[in-house]
Design an enzyme around this catalytic site. Sequence first.
Site, PDB file in Angstrom:
ATOM      1  N   ASP A 162      -1.372   4.044   3.506  1.00 21.93           N
ATOM      2  CA  ASP A 162      -2.241   4.503   2.200  1.00 21.93           C
ATOM      3  C   ASP A 162      -3.595   4.304   2.543  1.00 21.93           C
ATOM      4  OD1 ASP A 162       0.180   5.755   0.153  1.00 21.93           O
ATOM      5  OD2 ASP A 162       0.564   4.119   1.439  1.00 21.93           O
ATOM      6  N   ASP A 189       0.762   7.993   4.839  1.00 16.32           N
ATOM      7  CA  ASP A 189      -0.385   8.392   4.065  1.00 16.32           C
ATOM      8  C   ASP A 189      -1.739   8.034   4.990  1.00 16.32           C
ATOM      9  OD1 ASP A 189       1.139   9.886   2.462  1.00 16.32           O
ATOM     10  OD2 ASP A 189       0.527   8.542   0.662  1.00 16.32           O
ATOM     11  N   ASN A 227       3.905  11.385   2.347  1.00 18.51           N
ATOM     12  CA  ASN A 227       3.776  12.699   1.654  1.00 18.51           C
ATOM     13  C   ASN A 227       2.505  13.647   1.754  1.00 18.51           C
ATOM     14  OD1 ASN A 227       3.119  10.321  -0.195  1.00 18.51           O
ATOM     15  ND2 ASN A 227       2.232  12.092  -1.563  1.00 18.51           N
ATOM     16  N   HIS A 312       8.091   5.243   4.321  1.00 16.93           N
ATOM     17  CA  HIS A 312       6.832   5.565   3.328  1.00 16.93           C
ATOM     18  C   HIS A 312       7.320   5.164   2.003  1.00 16.93           C
ATOM     19  CE1 HIS A 312       3.020   6.767   1.860  1.00 16.93           C
ATOM     20  NE2 HIS A 312       3.609   7.678   1.327  1.00 16.93           N
ATOM     21  N   HIS A 322       5.748   6.262  -9.060  1.00 19.05           N
ATOM     22  CA  HIS A 322       6.794   6.636  -7.943  1.00 19.05           C
ATOM     23  C   HIS A 322       7.891   5.714  -8.338  1.00 19.05           C
ATOM     24  CE1 HIS A 322       3.562   8.899  -6.123  1.00 19.05           C
ATOM     25  NE2 HIS A 322       2.984   7.673  -5.757  1.00 19.05           N
ATOM     26  N   HIS A 349       3.179   4.054   0.005  1.00 17.79           N
ATOM     27  CA  HIS A 349       3.380   5.075  -1.160  1.00 17.79           C
ATOM     28  C   HIS A 349       2.978   4.593  -2.412  1.00 17.79           C
ATOM     29  CE1 HIS A 349       4.684   8.902  -2.665  1.00 17.79           C
ATOM     30  NE2 HIS A 349       5.645   8.537  -3.606  1.00 17.79           N
ATOM     31  N   VAL A 350       3.196   3.554  -2.977  1.00 20.73           N
ATOM     32  CA  VAL A 350       2.752   3.050  -4.375  1.00 20.73           C
ATOM     33  C   VAL A 350       1.538   2.192  -3.972  1.00 20.73           C
ATOM     34  CG1 VAL A 350       3.241   1.406  -6.130  1.00 20.73           C
ATOM     35  CG2 VAL A 350       4.996   2.621  -5.266  1.00 20.73           C
ATOM     36  N   HIS A 351       0.310   2.304  -4.654  1.00 23.31           N
ATOM     37  CA  HIS A 351      -0.931   1.782  -4.433  1.00 23.31           C
ATOM     38  C   HIS A 351      -1.276   0.515  -4.985  1.00 23.31           C
ATOM     39  CE1 HIS A 351      -2.226   6.389  -3.709  1.00 23.31           C
ATOM     40  NE2 HIS A 351      -1.457   5.951  -2.683  1.00 23.31           N
TER      41      HIS A 351
END
Length: 469
Positions: A162, A189, A227, A312, A322, A349-351
Amino acid sequence: MPLFQFLLVVVLVWNSLENGSAGITSTFIRSEWPSTDIPLDNQVFEIPKGHSAPQQVHITQGDYDGKAVIISWVTADETGLSIVKYGILVNKYEFSAQGTVTNYTFSNYKSGYIHHCLVDSLEYDTKYYYKIGEGDSSREFWFRTPPKIDPDAPYTFGIIGDLGQTYNSLSTLEHYVQSGGQIVLFVGDLSYADRYQYNEVGIRWDSWGRFVERSAAYQPWIWSAGNHEIEYMPEMGEVLPFKSYLHRFATPHAASKSSNPLWYAVRRASAHIIVLSSYSSYVKYTPQWRWLREELKRVDREKTPWLIVLMHVPIYNSNLAHYMEGESMRSVFESWFVCFKVDLVFAGHVHAYERSYRISNIHYNVSSGDRYPTPDKSAPVYITVGDGGNQEGLAGRFWDPQPEYSAFREASYGHSTLEIRNRTHAFYHWNRNDDGRKVPTDSVIFHNQYWASNLHRRRHLKVGGHAGC
C-alpha cells in the site's frame, strides 16, 4: 548472570513472542506528514534527460528458480528496439536480449511504449550491469542474482504494501533502500492512481513508476495486485479489471504453470514464495484454486524450507478497517496453509501494522465447531504490512480488547524485513517511520515450520512435508 542463563532467557522470550503470550497494542502516535500525493513537479518524479529516454525502469524475477529477470521500462516514442544489453563488467556488455513492446489507452490517456525483456540463463550470485536505450538517451543500471537454491542460503527480503506516492511513501522507500533488503515482496496497492480521473490516472501511474525506480531498477520486486489495481471505472468507459497493472507489470506466471499473471510462484535462495490474488475467483474448482492445490504439492522443503504466501487482503485482522474482508479466502485456503505448514502469510490492505501468533480457525463451520481461532503450531504467522504511506492515511482504530490471536499492532507507516539465516531460523523486523527516522519496533525470531519441528515426526513426512494434505 552466566552466559547460558542469559541465552536461555533470550530464547524463552523469543519463543513467547512467536508462539503466544499477551498481545501488544502500541500507543505510539506519530506526527505524520499530510497524506497527500507529492506534487508532480517534485524531483522524485523527474523525467530522465534525453529524447525518449527509458523511464519507470523496474525488474522482477523472470523464472521459477532465480536465474532470470524481466526488465521493464517505458519510452515516450517507439524508437529503437526493445533490447537490453548486459554483462558482468561495467560498460562492457557482452550479451543482449530482445524484448517486446506494448501500450494501452485508459479513458483519454494514452500510455507510452511499455517494454518487457526477459534476460535468462544468468549465473547465480552474480552482479550484472545492464543498459537500455540508445545513444545519449541510454541509461545504465545493475542487479545481483540470488544464490542458488539451497536450504541454508541466507537471504533478506523486504516487505512493503500500500505504498502510494506521498511524503510518507517516500520516507518508507528511502528507509527500505538503506535496509539491506535484496528483493521486495510487494503485497498490493501500488500507485493509488485510481483515486484520480481521466488523463490523470495514467499520469499518476507514470509518476509512481519513476518514484520507485530508485529501488525497483536495481533489485526485483515481486508484484501482487490489490484493490487499487482493479480500476473498474465505468463512468470513464473503463470496465476491464487490472488493465493498467497488467500492461505495466510483468510476472513469471507461466514458469509456475499458472494460467494468469495475477497468481504465481517463485523460488529464491531458501524460500518458496506463492503470490495469490485476493480479487480473482478462488473458490473450489476455479483456476486459482486448482493452481494453488498443485503448487503446494510442488513445494520441496528439503530445498526451499521457507514457505511464504503473499496476498492483499489479510485473513486475520483486528483493525476496524476492512474487518473480516479476508474471511472468504480464509475458509477456502486456511486448512491448506496449516496442512502444508506455511511459515508466513504477508498481506496489506489495512493501513496499519499487525502480527499474529501461530493460530488457526480450521475447525469452524457455520453449523458447529469452534468459533474462535486457537493456537496451532502448524499454522502460519499472519502479518499485515499495509502501512507503506499512501494518501488514504492510517487506519488507527483497532478492536478493543485486543484479540488473543493478535501479538502486536500499531497504526504507523513503515516496512518490514525478513532475514533468513538458514533452514531453521529467520530474523524478522518491522521498522516504523518515526518522523523521518527508521525505528525498529517489532522484532521476532521465526523458527522454520518444517526443519524446526520434531525430527521424528518429520521423518514420516514426504519430501514436501505434506503427507495427508
